[in-house]
Each structure stands twice: as C-alpha cells, then as structure tokens.
Scaffold this active site. Structure first.
Site, mmCIF file in Angstrom:
data_model
loop_
_atom_site.group_PDB
_atom_site.id
_atom_site.type_symbol
_atom_site.label_atom_id
_atom_site.label_comp_id
_atom_site.label_asym_id
_atom_site.label_seq_id
_atom_site.Cartn_x
_atom_site.Cartn_y
_atom_site.Cartn_z
ATOM 1 N N ASP A 74 58.205 97.903 64.525
ATOM 2 C CA ASP A 74 56.963 98.297 65.178
ATOM 3 C C ASP A 74 56.535 99.689 64.701
ATOM 4 O O ASP A 74 55.365 99.926 64.390
ATOM 5 C CB ASP A 74 57.148 98.262 66.692
ATOM 6 C CG ASP A 74 55.918 98.722 67.442
ATOM 7 O OD1 ASP A 74 54.872 98.052 67.340
ATOM 8 O OD2 ASP A 74 55.996 99.753 68.136
ATOM 9 N N GLU A 106 57.850 91.865 62.979
ATOM 10 C CA GLU A 106 58.230 93.281 63.024
ATOM 11 C C GLU A 106 59.689 93.462 62.601
ATOM 12 O O GLU A 106 60.012 94.421 61.883
ATOM 13 C CB GLU A 106 58.024 93.838 64.429
ATOM 14 C CG GLU A 106 56.570 93.964 64.813
ATOM 15 C CD GLU A 106 56.356 94.433 66.237
ATOM 16 O OE1 GLU A 106 55.329 95.094 66.465
ATOM 17 O OE2 GLU A 106 57.210 94.147 67.117
#
Length: 172
Positions: free
Chosen positions: A50, A122
């Site tokens: 992220d 991610e």
C-alpha cells in the site's frame, strides 16, 4: 509453464527469490489453516505494498501534472489506488487463480472477491519491491496500472471540478 512463471511474465518481472512472490499469495485464511507449517499471511506485504503503491502513484502524478494543486493530485491518486482499480489490475494479472485460500474462503467465493484481490495486488507489489527494489516496483506498478493512469486520473479530476466538465466537453 509453471503458474508463477506465467504471473511473472504478466508482471514483466522475474523474481530472484520466488518465495517472495509465493508469500504475497497466502491469504490469511490459508495461513491460519497451515500455521503448523510456518505459513504467514500476506497481510504484512499488503501493508508495505500500500505504501509503495502510494509513493509510486504520487510521484508519477506529481511529475505528469506539474501545474495541478495538491487537492487534485490527492483525488487522482485516490482513484488510482482504490479497491476498484486494484481489483482490475488483479483480474488482468490472473491473481485469483494464484491465491492460496483457506477452505471456507474458497467455498465462499474468495477468489473473485474484489477486496481480497485488491489486497493481493498490493502484496505482489510489495514482493516486487522487496525482491528488486523501488525501481523494479515502479516499473511493475506503472505497467500494471497501464491505461488506468490516464482514465482514472482524468475521471477523478473531472468529478472533483464540476465546472471543468463543461469546459472539457464543450458545454456551456
């Protein structure tokens, strides 16, 4: 061809440490069922991915749109890193087929669940970062986002400025 090799080809990146890529594909439900084997979930990688994704997209937008104010850049980045965009990336990479899920998550359709696939995206970005560094991650992320970089960015900007829509599309 082994399925991880197919994924590497789609990513445009060959892992030096294949275990990094494999770890990115272990959902928490799978890790919980295989605790005795020392399997960890991809959640820590998701956390790192992220941050790497945020940095890469912010840097890209900052340099691509030097005249836009911070608020517009923020909205554009949010549109690029949202679950919907990452789900699209996961689908194009075929991540659903590669995930390791627990029995319950598998039975519940987890392979197709947007949140799981976005999180896995991610995690894969983090695995690339750990294996090859920031420049490798940047290349993979920008290629993976592909046309979303322009479509999502423009859409976010248009939606944020109602008075811009008529100007761009010739309405008065």
């Amino acid at each position: 061809m082994h399925t991880l090799q197919v994924l590497e080809k789609k990513l445009g990146y060959t892992f030096r440490c294949k275990e990094q890529l494999q770890a990115a594909l272990y959902h928490s439900s799978y890790a919980n069922e295989h605790r005795c084997c020392g399997v960890s979930s991809n959640e820590r990688l998701e956390f790192l991915g992220d941050a790497v994704l945020g940095l890469v997209t912010a840097d890209y937008l900052y340099h691509k749109h030097p005249d836009l104010p911070e608020g517009d850049l923020t909205r554009m980045r949010a549109a690029l890193v949202c679950e919907e965009s990452l789900y699209e990336v996961a689908q194009s990479l075929g991540l659903g087929n590669e995930l390791r899920l627990g029995k319950g998550e598998e039975a519940g359709g987890g392979r197709c669940r947007p949140s799981i696939l976005a999180d896995a995206t991610e995690s894969v970005f983090a695995a690339v970062y750990l294996d090859g560094g920031l420049e490798a991650a940047r290349r993979v992320i920008l290629v993976s986002l592909g046309e979303l970089l322009d479509i999502r960015s423009l859409s976010a900007l248009i939606n944020s400025k109602s008075n811009l829509f008529p100007v761009l599309f010739g309405f008065s």
